[in-house]
Design an enzyme around this catalytic site. Sequence first.
Site, PDB file in Angstrom:
ATOM      1  CD  GLN A 122      -4.783  -3.177  -9.074  1.00  0.00           C
ATOM      2  OE1 GLN A 122      -4.250  -3.662  -8.069  1.00  0.00           O
ATOM      3  NE2 GLN A 122      -5.390  -3.924  -9.964  1.00  0.00           N
ATOM      4  CG  ASN A 149      -1.927  -1.146   1.170  1.00  0.00           C
ATOM      5  OD1 ASN A 149      -1.990  -1.864   0.176  1.00  0.00           O
ATOM      6  ND2 ASN A 149      -2.693  -1.335   2.235  1.00  0.00           N
ATOM      7  CB  THR A 180     -14.332  39.684 -29.482  1.00  0.00           C
ATOM      8  OG1 THR A 180     -15.071  40.633 -30.244  1.00  0.00           O
ATOM      9  CG2 THR A 180     -13.123  40.374 -28.864  1.00  0.00           C
ATOM     10  CG  HIS A 181     -18.419  37.806 -29.904  1.00  0.00           C
ATOM     11  ND1 HIS A 181     -19.199  37.283 -28.911  1.00  0.00           N
ATOM     12  CD2 HIS A 181     -18.004  39.019 -29.464  1.00  0.00           C
ATOM     13  CE1 HIS A 181     -19.273  38.148 -27.905  1.00  0.00           C
ATOM     14  NE2 HIS A 181     -18.547  39.202 -28.218  1.00  0.00           N
ATOM     15  CB  SER A 218      -9.121  14.288 -50.360  1.00  0.00           C
ATOM     16  OG  SER A 218     -10.104  13.548 -51.043  1.00  0.00           O
TER      17      SER A 218
HETATM   18  N1  ARG Z   1      -1.498  -3.301  -7.212  1.00  0.00           N
HETATM   19  C1  ARG Z   1      -1.918  -2.532  -6.082  1.00  0.00           C
HETATM   20  C2  ARG Z   1      -2.232  -1.083  -6.497  1.00  0.00           C
HETATM   21  O1  ARG Z   1      -1.868  -0.697  -7.589  1.00  0.00           O
HETATM   22  C3  ARG Z   1      -0.841  -2.532  -5.072  1.00  0.00           C
HETATM   23  C4  ARG Z   1      -1.296  -2.565  -3.658  1.00  0.00           C
HETATM   24  C5  ARG Z   1      -2.001  -3.794  -3.344  1.00  0.00           C
HETATM   25  N2  ARG Z   1      -2.361  -3.815  -1.975  1.00  0.00           N
HETATM   26  C6  ARG Z   1      -3.290  -4.648  -1.489  1.00  0.00           C
HETATM   27  N3  ARG Z   1      -3.515  -4.551  -0.286  1.00  0.00           N
HETATM   28  N4  ARG Z   1      -3.895  -5.508  -2.266  1.00  0.00           N
HETATM   29  O2  ARG Z   1      -2.841  -0.339  -5.749  1.00  0.00           O
END
Ligand code: ARG
Length: 473
Positions: free
Chosen positions: A321, A109, A154-155, A276
Amino acid sequence: MDNIRNGRFKTGMTDEAAEYTSSLEADMLLFEADIKTNFAHTSMLKHEGIISAEIADKILCALDNLKDDGYEALVFDPSVEDVHMAIENYVTSKIGPEAGFMHTAKSRNDQVACDVRLVLRGMIEEIQIGILEFIEGLVEMAGEHLNDIFIGFTHLQHAQPITIAHHLMAHVQALKRDYQRLEDTYKRVNLNPLGSAAMATTSFPINRQLTTDLLGFDAYLENSMDGVSARDFIAESVFDFVLLSSTLAKICEELVLWSTYEFGVIEMADEYSSTSSIMPQKKNPDVAELARGKTSVATGELVTILTILKAIPYTYNRDLQEITPHLWNAVKVTRDTLSVVCKMMLSVEFNVDRCSELAGKNFATATDLADIMVREKRIPFRTAHKIVGRIVNEASEKSMVEEDITSSFIDDIASDLGFDKLNLSDDLIQRALNPAENVKIRAVPGGPAPEMVEVARNNVKEFLNVEFERKGI
Ligand code: ARG
């Protein structure tokens, strides 16, 4: 290969579910960044004595090898969810189970957030350099057209005379802001989430300042929940790409219009034109049209990203993700469009005679005729506006052009409208109606008078010097 599911689960995912949830395609761009992140994290674990120096060195050595071996050295089977697992598996294949120490105090993460930030900051810089190069080319082009009179709209109706240089410099100012916006966004991209781990940091005594320094981040993010889940830096970057795209779209739109027989103010280079299959005379601005079309892509990606982000509860959720591929697509289209539009625009030839002809037609100088009435005869601008409006109305009906407007014609109209005669000299009237004179006397800051455009050009050149130097160019 052993994989992270083996403890908790008895079976793997179905192939379909594995493929559906895999981020591998979008992860390709994270490959180098993920090695860097792992390298910094492992170095920090070693430095703080959290893992043994001997094991750390083995891991670092394997990561170094992977850098040389490249992406192709990774093994992907359906059990490999993402590039982070593929890299860990690679290290395991080289040094055995001790590779498992590299994941101490780290989660995918914080790792993925870190990787995306590392890659995006490089992409932002690349786009910024593209913008600087475009600005440089436009400033040079403007220098060749400082005195070439053009018509402003303009316009999309004739408005007032300007110069080609003044028009080009308008795009320069927009591009400069596009650049500065990215510069500002960069500050919020270049922050380190590593150490947030899954969402609540770790009980190991990690050194977040060290990974921040090793990875060249400006600072670390101060809340681990925010660290793993914040993606506003992506939305903000893509928003900047959207605005840059709209600057580019405006340029493309002008190229399409200006290259028409009806406008006839530019000649597009053959390199950026198509013909063309049936009409042999055609010279079509296909590249400009396609670029105009592609400038909508970043907007679509921004909406997708914002919609994914909305109402995701804290902290990490796998939805995040799904944002990454949209970011990459927005970057790719913006980068490609910037490059093509820059080269295409700088290869345009202006038809300076046609530009100046347009400026002298259709009473584009009428504002100045009203201005001299105010200046010379001290009548209120609204009165002058009325008289000149009627002059244009009657002259158009009688197919008169600017040169036919005389002092007595003006006075007849002033009298008809119930105003005093103005007694302006014919010479003054003709000077007011002359587009080159119009431009010359607009010598206030920001105006089209050549000396003012030159001031703006010099200021931009100064800006370019500073920024090219800052970017090490
Ligand atoms: N592939 C995941 C993403 O792009 C990476 C993190 C995955 N974490 C998880 N707890 N499944 O966010």
